[in-house]
Design an enzyme around this catalytic site. Structure first.
Site, short mmCIF file in Angstrom:
data_model
loop_
_atom_site.label_atom_id
_atom_site.label_comp_id
_atom_site.label_asym_id
_atom_site.label_seq_id
_atom_site.Cartn_x
_atom_site.Cartn_y
_atom_site.Cartn_z
N MET A 290 0.83 -1.20 0.00
CA MET A 290 0.00 0.00 0.00
C MET A 290 0.88 1.26 0.00
O MET A 290 0.38 2.36 0.24
CB MET A 290 -0.94 0.00 1.22
CG MET A 290 -1.89 -1.19 1.20
SD MET A 290 -3.44 -0.91 2.07
CE MET A 290 -2.87 -0.61 3.73
N HIS B 133 8.89 1.37 3.59
CA HIS B 133 9.94 1.34 4.60
C HIS B 133 10.79 0.08 4.36
O HIS B 133 10.53 -0.68 3.41
CB HIS B 133 9.34 1.37 6.01
CG HIS B 133 8.26 0.35 6.23
ND1 HIS B 133 8.51 -1.00 6.21
CD2 HIS B 133 6.92 0.48 6.44
CE1 HIS B 133 7.39 -1.67 6.43
NE2 HIS B 133 6.40 -0.79 6.55
N GLU B 134 11.76 -0.14 5.24
CA GLU B 134 12.69 -1.27 5.06
C GLU B 134 11.98 -2.63 5.03
O GLU B 134 12.48 -3.57 4.42
CB GLU B 134 13.74 -1.27 6.18
CG GLU B 134 14.91 -0.35 5.90
CD GLU B 134 15.71 -0.75 4.66
OE1 GLU B 134 16.06 -1.94 4.52
OE2 GLU B 134 15.97 0.13 3.83
N HIS C 231 9.04 -3.30 3.58
CA HIS C 231 8.63 -3.47 2.18
C HIS C 231 9.85 -3.77 1.30
O HIS C 231 9.81 -4.64 0.43
CB HIS C 231 7.99 -2.19 1.65
CG HIS C 231 6.73 -1.77 2.33
ND1 HIS C 231 6.63 -0.60 3.04
CD2 HIS C 231 5.51 -2.35 2.41
CE1 HIS C 231 5.40 -0.47 3.52
NE2 HIS C 231 4.70 -1.52 3.15
N VAL D 93 10.68 -7.01 9.69
CA VAL D 93 11.80 -6.08 9.88
C VAL D 93 11.42 -5.11 10.99
O VAL D 93 10.32 -4.54 10.99
CB VAL D 93 12.13 -5.33 8.58
CG1 VAL D 93 13.26 -4.32 8.80
CG2 VAL D 93 12.50 -6.31 7.48
N SER E 228 6.18 -0.18 10.15
CA SER E 228 4.83 -0.11 9.61
C SER E 228 4.61 1.30 9.08
O SER E 228 5.10 2.27 9.68
CB SER E 228 3.80 -0.40 10.72
OG SER E 228 2.51 0.04 10.33
N SER E 229 3.88 1.42 7.98
CA SER E 229 3.58 2.76 7.46
C SER E 229 2.81 3.55 8.51
O SER E 229 2.92 4.77 8.59
CB SER E 229 2.75 2.65 6.18
OG SER E 229 3.40 1.81 5.25
N ARG E 230 2.02 2.86 9.33
CA ARG E 230 1.21 3.55 10.33
C ARG E 230 2.04 4.08 11.50
O ARG E 230 1.53 4.88 12.28
CB ARG E 230 0.10 2.62 10.85
CG ARG E 230 -1.00 2.39 9.83
CD ARG E 230 -2.22 1.69 10.42
NE ARG E 230 -3.35 1.68 9.51
CZ ARG E 230 -3.69 0.64 8.73
NH1 ARG E 230 -2.97 -0.48 8.77
NH2 ARG E 230 -4.73 0.72 7.93
#
Ligand code: AMP
Length: 269
Positions: A18, A22-23, A25, A165, A174-176
Site C-alpha cells: 500500500m 519502509h525497510e 517493504h 523487519v 509499519s507505514s502507520r
C-alpha cells in the site's frame, strides 16, 4: 502483459504493497528481485480492506519517494493503479475465504477486511500471473488467509513469507508508525516487549495458551497508553486459539497506542 510474459519465459515475482515504503517493504522487494527474472511492485491503497471509520482517507502516501526507492532497488515494473481502474463503477465481485481464519483476530475487529484483501489480491494475481508473490510475516493472519486462498482456488503461485523487519528497539516497521507522536512512539515498544515475554516463557517450557496470553497482557498493562484489541496464542495456519501449544504457535496482538492501532506477532517454535 500476459503475452509479453509468455513470449519471454521469465519468472515474475510480485510484491503487493500500500506504499509509504519502509525497510520491511524493501526487504520483500530485494528477495523478489533475487529470486526472479522480473520484479514487479504494486502500490495500491485498497479501499475495500478498510472498515468504515478507519484511516483510508488519511493513510500516508508519497508516490514520488516510493518510486525513487523502488528504482534504487532495481524494480522492473511498478504499478500504481487508481481506485477506478481496480474497481470500475458497478464492480460487485468479491473473493472470500470463510471461517475462523478470517473471522478471528483481525477479522473480529475489522469485519470485511480480509474480503477486501482476498478480492484485490486475486485481482493482482490474475493481472500479473506471477510465479511468486512476497508477503511479510508482520501480517501473519493475512499470510495464512492468502495461502489458503491460493491453495483452494488453485492459483499456482508460490507464496513467499519474509521475516518482520524491526526498528532497533524492536518496534515492527509499519507505514502507520508515521502516525505516532513522540511519546506514543516510545510507548509502542510495549508490543514487542509483550511478545518477547511470551517467547521467554515459551523457551522456559511454558506451553499453556492462557499463561502465554497472560504474560503478554501483563506487560501491556504496564503501559498506560496501550489499549489492546486482542492478545492471542493461536495455530499459525488455522488461527484457532490454543489452550495447549504442542507444535508451533503464533503469538499475536493488536494494540491501540493513542489513536493508532498497531499489530505485531512472533512465531513460538
Ligand atoms: P502494507 O503496505 O502495509 O500493506 O504491506 C505490504 C507488504 O509488506 C505486506 O506483505 C506486509 O506484510 C509487508 N510488511 C509490512 N511491514 C513489514 C515489516 N515490518 N517487515 C516485513 N514485511 C512487512
Amino acid at each position: 502483459m500476459h503475452e509479453a510474459r509468455d513470449s519471454i519465459d521469465q519468472t515474475f515475482g510480485l510484491v503487493p504493497t500500500m506504499g509509504y515504503l519502509h525497510e520491511g517493504h524493501l526487504s520483500l522487494v530485494r528477495r523478489a528481485r533475487a529470486e526472479n527474472d522480473v520484479c514487479v511492485a504494486w502500490i495500491f491503497v485498497n479501499p475495500t480492506q478498510f472498515t468504515p471509520g478507519e484511516d483510508f482517507e488519511r493513510y500516508p502516501r508519497d508516490e514520488d519517494r516510493d518510486t525513487r526507492l523502488l528504482e534504487a532497488e532495481g524494480v522492473d515494473i511498478l504499478f500504481v493503479p487508481s481506485v477506478e481502474e481496480i474497481y470500475p463503477p458497478g464492480f460487485s465481485t468479491v473473493v472470500e475465504v470463510r471461517g475462523i481464519i478470517t473471522e478471528h483476530l483481525e477479522g473480529q475487529f475489522r469485519p470485511g477486511h480480509f474480503r477486501g484483501v482476498t478480492t484485490v489480491v486475486s485481482k493482482f494475481f490474475h493481472i500479473m500471473q506471477p510465479d511468486r508473490a512476497y508477503f511479510g510475516q508482520k501480517d501473519a493472519q493475512q499470510v495464512a488467509v492468502i495461502k489458503k486462498l491460493v491453495r483452494e482456488l488453485d492459483f499456482g503461485i508460490e507464496i513467499v513469507v519474509c521475516p518482520t523487519v524491526r526498528e532497533p528497539d524492536g518496534l515492527a516497521m509499519s507505514s502507520r508508525n508515521a502516525y505516532l507522536e513522540r511519546s506514543e512512539r516510545k510507548a509502542a515498544t510495549v508490543l514487542y516487549r509483550a511478545l518477547s515475554a511470551a517467547e521467554q516463557l515459551f523457551r522456559q517450557g511454558g506451553r499453556r495458551g492462557g499463561a502465554l496470553r497472560t504474560a503478554m497482557t501483563n506487560i501491556l498493562a504496564t503501559q498506560p497508553q496501550a489499549r489492546p484489541d486482542y492478545v492471542s496464542v493461536a495455530d499459525p495456519e488455522t488461527l484457532d486459539e490454543l489452550d495447549l501449544v504442542t507444535g508451533r504457535a503464533l503469538a499475536s496482538l493488536a494494540v491501540y497506542i493513542g489513536p493508532t492501532r498497531l499489530i505485531d506477532n512472533v512465531v513460538l517454535e
